[in-house]
Design a protein around this motif. Structure first.
Motif, PDB file in Angstrom:
ATOM      1  N   ASN A 139       0.731  -1.339   0.066  1.00  0.00           N
ATOM      2  CA  ASN A 139      -0.102   0.027   0.015  1.00  0.00           C
ATOM      3  C   ASN A 139       0.999   1.287  -0.191  1.00  0.00           C
ATOM      4  O   ASN A 139       0.287   2.442   0.630  1.00  0.00           O
ATOM      5  CB  ASN A 139      -0.876  -0.059   1.451  1.00  0.00           C
ATOM      6  CG  ASN A 139      -1.888  -1.135   1.115  1.00  0.00           C
ATOM      7  OD1 ASN A 139      -2.374  -1.465   0.260  1.00  0.00           O
ATOM      8  ND2 ASN A 139      -2.030  -1.770   2.386  1.00  0.00           N
TER       9      ASN A 139
ATOM     10  N   ARG B 107       9.735  14.089   4.480  1.00  0.00           N
ATOM     11  CA  ARG B 107       9.545  13.112   5.549  1.00  0.00           C
ATOM     12  C   ARG B 107      10.814  12.800   5.783  1.00  0.00           C
ATOM     13  O   ARG B 107      11.054  12.348   7.263  1.00  0.00           O
ATOM     14  CB  ARG B 107       8.464  11.773   5.242  1.00  0.00           C
ATOM     15  CG  ARG B 107       7.097  12.200   5.576  1.00  0.00           C
ATOM     16  CD  ARG B 107       6.290  11.030   5.425  1.00  0.00           C
ATOM     17  NE  ARG B 107       5.887  10.650   4.179  1.00  0.00           N
ATOM     18  CZ  ARG B 107       5.541   9.369   3.824  1.00  0.00           C
ATOM     19  NH1 ARG B 107       5.361   8.408   4.548  1.00  0.00           N
ATOM     20  NH2 ARG B 107       5.310   8.983   2.429  1.00  0.00           N
TER      21      ARG B 107
ATOM     22  N   THR C  58       8.477   3.208   8.309  1.00  0.00           N
ATOM     23  CA  THR C  58       8.209   3.550   9.852  1.00  0.00           C
ATOM     24  C   THR C  58       6.858   2.902  10.007  1.00  0.00           C
ATOM     25  O   THR C  58       6.599   2.468  11.151  1.00  0.00           O
ATOM     26  CB  THR C  58       7.869   4.908   9.971  1.00  0.00           C
ATOM     27  OG1 THR C  58       6.866   5.622   9.298  1.00  0.00           O
ATOM     28  CG2 THR C  58       9.144   5.745   9.842  1.00  0.00           C
ATOM     29  N   GLN C  59       6.130   2.378   8.807  1.00  0.00           N
ATOM     30  CA  GLN C  59       4.758   1.607   8.963  1.00  0.00           C
ATOM     31  C   GLN C  59       4.975   0.284   9.190  1.00  0.00           C
ATOM     32  O   GLN C  59       4.006  -0.683   9.859  1.00  0.00           O
ATOM     33  CB  GLN C  59       3.861   2.137   8.022  1.00  0.00           C
ATOM     34  CG  GLN C  59       3.499   3.568   8.005  1.00  0.00           C
ATOM     35  CD  GLN C  59       2.796   3.969   6.785  1.00  0.00           C
ATOM     36  OE1 GLN C  59       3.619   4.194   5.547  1.00  0.00           O
ATOM     37  NE2 GLN C  59       1.740   4.389   6.915  1.00  0.00           N
ATOM     38  N   VAL C  60       5.837  -0.328   8.444  1.00  0.00           N
ATOM     39  CA  VAL C  60       5.850  -1.910   8.318  1.00  0.00           C
ATOM     40  C   VAL C  60       7.383  -2.606   8.952  1.00  0.00           C
ATOM     41  O   VAL C  60       7.199  -3.743   9.087  1.00  0.00           O
ATOM     42  CB  VAL C  60       5.753  -2.239   6.829  1.00  0.00           C
ATOM     43  CG1 VAL C  60       4.411  -1.912   6.376  1.00  0.00           C
ATOM     44  CG2 VAL C  60       6.953  -1.686   5.785  1.00  0.00           C
ATOM     45  N   SER C  61       8.367  -1.850   9.192  1.00  0.00           N
ATOM     46  CA  SER C  61       9.530  -2.288   9.588  1.00  0.00           C
ATOM     47  C   SER C  61       9.547  -2.984  10.888  1.00  0.00           C
ATOM     48  O   SER C  61       8.866  -2.459  11.795  1.00  0.00           O
ATOM     49  CB  SER C  61      10.469  -1.385   9.364  1.00  0.00           C
ATOM     50  OG  SER C  61      11.993  -1.955   9.734  1.00  0.00           O
ATOM     51  N   ARG C  62       9.776  -4.048  11.079  1.00  0.00           N
ATOM     52  CA  ARG C  62      10.226  -4.903  12.229  1.00  0.00           C
ATOM     53  C   ARG C  62      11.614  -4.785  13.022  1.00  0.00           C
ATOM     54  O   ARG C  62      11.851  -5.752  13.969  1.00  0.00           O
ATOM     55  CB  ARG C  62       9.622  -6.366  12.144  1.00  0.00           C
ATOM     56  CG  ARG C  62       7.943  -6.147  11.788  1.00  0.00           C
ATOM     57  CD  ARG C  62       7.296  -7.519  12.231  1.00  0.00           C
ATOM     58  NE  ARG C  62       6.006  -7.760  11.195  1.00  0.00           N
ATOM     59  CZ  ARG C  62       5.239  -8.427  11.828  1.00  0.00           C
ATOM     60  NH1 ARG C  62       5.330  -9.653  12.867  1.00  0.00           N
ATOM     61  NH2 ARG C  62       4.081  -8.560  11.409  1.00  0.00           N
TER      62      ARG C  62
ATOM     63  N   ASN D  93      14.321   5.154   8.480  1.00  0.00           N
ATOM     64  CA  ASN D  93      12.806   4.736   7.976  1.00  0.00           C
ATOM     65  C   ASN D  93      12.017   5.711   7.410  1.00  0.00           C
ATOM     66  O   ASN D  93      10.733   5.488   6.812  1.00  0.00           O
ATOM     67  CB  ASN D  93      12.374   3.999   9.105  1.00  0.00           C
ATOM     68  CG  ASN D  93      13.001   2.667   9.458  1.00  0.00           C
ATOM     69  OD1 ASN D  93      13.781   2.166   8.821  1.00  0.00           O
ATOM     70  ND2 ASN D  93      12.524   2.137  10.811  1.00  0.00           N
ATOM     71  N   ALA D  94      12.010   6.908   8.025  1.00  0.00           N
ATOM     72  CA  ALA D  94      10.948   8.009   7.568  1.00  0.00           C
ATOM     73  C   ALA D  94      11.009   8.354   6.280  1.00  0.00           C
ATOM     74  O   ALA D  94      12.120   8.710   5.843  1.00  0.00           O
ATOM     75  CB  ALA D  94      11.038   9.084   8.449  1.00  0.00           C
TER      76      ALA D  94
ATOM     77  N   ALA E 272       3.336   1.906   1.652  1.00  0.00           N
ATOM     78  CA  ALA E 272       3.837   2.397   2.953  1.00  0.00           C
ATOM     79  C   ALA E 272       5.519   2.644   2.986  1.00  0.00           C
ATOM     80  O   ALA E 272       6.181   2.513   2.244  1.00  0.00           O
ATOM     81  CB  ALA E 272       3.441   1.251   4.092  1.00  0.00           C
ATOM     82  N   ASP E 273       5.807   3.430   4.130  1.00  0.00           N
ATOM     83  CA  ASP E 273       7.168   3.704   4.364  1.00  0.00           C
ATOM     84  C   ASP E 273       7.588   2.824   5.553  1.00  0.00           C
ATOM     85  O   ASP E 273       6.711   1.975   6.054  1.00  0.00           O
ATOM     86  CB  ASP E 273       7.593   5.185   4.622  1.00  0.00           C
ATOM     87  CG  ASP E 273       7.277   5.444   6.015  1.00  0.00           C
ATOM     88  OD1 ASP E 273       6.805   4.797   6.644  1.00  0.00           O
ATOM     89  OD2 ASP E 273       7.377   6.792   6.229  1.00  0.00           O
TER      90      ASP E 273
END
Length: 410
Positions: free
Chosen positions: A315, A349, A320-324, A332-333, A317-318
């Motif tokens: 979707n 960002r 920050t939204q999906v990284s574990r 990440n941003a 995403a960057d």
């Protein structure tokens, strides 16, 4: 190496000179980094080069032909090798990994245990696809993440691409015994996925990864000093590696004279095993910025490069939204991830000058590169300090480079 006139390529020469002055004052003269080498180019032509400090503890100066451990900057080369096989129809991004790695047929997702007890029976995992492996969405991990019992099992088995592993089959068999961190395609985690990709390249091509890279990428591009070990006749050019120590000068970590990189590895790590030079990696970047070809050698098509450098996170995403991941070679941003490359979605960002669509990566010894396909600018940075997240030098370097750009093509 001859340098082009910066002004003819839209750079202010006096502003470019601020790069070396800043790096020397902040990092070399202060003792933060023993030495460094940086190259800036536009349209494939180098416009700036600065080499300073020492390559070895004994005072041997850093030189333009110094050989560096590029660690995870190996990943883009392995990813390009895989995509060459995609172009040839030998594999597809939506193929199941088991098509080439049948040992992964019974992979499961972590459900508990590990550490002092056995892992609990894992939950059956969804099909892992090639695209999941090349984009770090496979559920595999790295021991250096240092977060979970699965990471700990990787460290115990030395599965982070260690050169002493007995070979490709052993590496895959050991991975197949361990659970995944999450369902393939359901998250992003910096991992040994590109090492798995290297095994896939070897199995599909019938060559070792090193042989494939040499014959299909390195030799055609003239990358004469890039390899999985440093031969004896080049050993005098290999840099020492240092490790950061809080409050002290860097500590000698891997002296060149005794380095394991002098030996032919038992395992060729597609995720982190190569040595290279600034000039060699510049040649690789020239190919990327030119849409897949350089010096008469066509490595990939422009459309394949476009596919590799698009954001493949779900979707749009960057990270920050999906990284574990606790650790990767990206901030990440505003950052997405493609097929082997980190990429910028939104410079605002990211809070660093640049272009949407630029792509990049780095290595654990603080090396880095980026390619801006909008401005046709690329840069290569080499040093040898472990680990790579201590200083904000990559962000500072990008800021300095873009501040010297006087003619934008955006």
């Amino acid at each position: 190496m001859d340098l082009a006139d910066p002004q003819t390529l839209g750079f202010d020469a006096s502003r470019l000179e601020r790069i070396g002055a800043f790096l020397d004052e902040q990092y070399v003269d202060s003792g933060r980094l023993p030495g460094l080498d940086v190259l800036v180019a536009r349209d494939g032509d180098a416009v700036y080069r600065h080499t300073s400090g020492r390559a070895r503890e004994d005072g041997t100066p850093m030189a333009p032909d110094t050989i560096h451990r590029i660690a995870s900057m190996t990943k883009p080369l392995t990813s390009v090798a895989f995509m060459m096989l995609v172009e040839e129809g030998k594999v597809a991004l939506d193929d199941p990994v088991t098509k080439v790695i049948p040992e992964f047929a019974n992979l499961g997702v972590y459900a508990g245990g590990g550490g002092e007890v056995d892992f609990f029976p894992s939950r059956p995992a969804a099909t892992m696809r090639m695209v999941d492996v090349i984009s770090h969405q496979s559920g595999l991990t790295y021991g250096i993440q240092n977060r979970t019992n699965v990471d700990a099992a990787y460290r115990k088995a030395r599965l982070d691409g260690h050169a002493s592993l007995p070979g490709n089959d052993h590496f895959i068999e050991e991975l197949a015994r361990l659970p995944l961190e999450f369902e393939p395609g359901q998250g992003w985690n910096y991992s040994v996925g590109t090492d798995v990709l290297g095994v896939i390249v070897a199995r599909l091509s019938g060559m070792s990864l090193g042989e494939f890279l040499k014959s299909r990428i390195l030799d055609p591009l003239g990358m004469v000093d890039t390899a999985f070990h440093c031969p004896d006749d080049k050993a005098h050019r290999l840099a020492d590696a240092w490790a950061y120590k809080a409050g002290e000068r860097p500590q000698l970590f891997d002296p060149a004279e005794k380095s394991g990189t002098r030996r032919v590895p038992r395992f060729e790590s597609g995720g982190g095993g190569l040595l290279s030079t600034t000039s060699d990696y510049h040649r690789f970047c020239r190919m990327l910025v030119n849409g897949g070809s350089a010096d008469g050698a066509r490595i990939l098509s422009p459309k394949t490069i476009h596919l590799m450098t698009a954001n493949h996170l779900p979707n749009g995403a960057d990270l920050t939204q999906v990284s574990r991941a606790l650790f990767s070679e990206a901030y990440n941003a505003g950052a997405g991830f493609g097929l082997g490359f980190g990429m910028t979605i939104d410079p605002a960002r990211a809070l660093v000058p640049g272009s949407a669509g630029e792509f990049y990566w780095g290595g654990i010894f603080s090396t880095a590169f980026f390619v801006d396909p909008v401005e046709k600018v690329h840069a290569v940075f080499m040093t040898q300090l472990y680990p790579s997240f201590i200083y904000p030098i990559r962000r500072q370097l990008k800021t300095l480079i873009y501040s010297a750009l006087t003619e934008s093509r955006a």
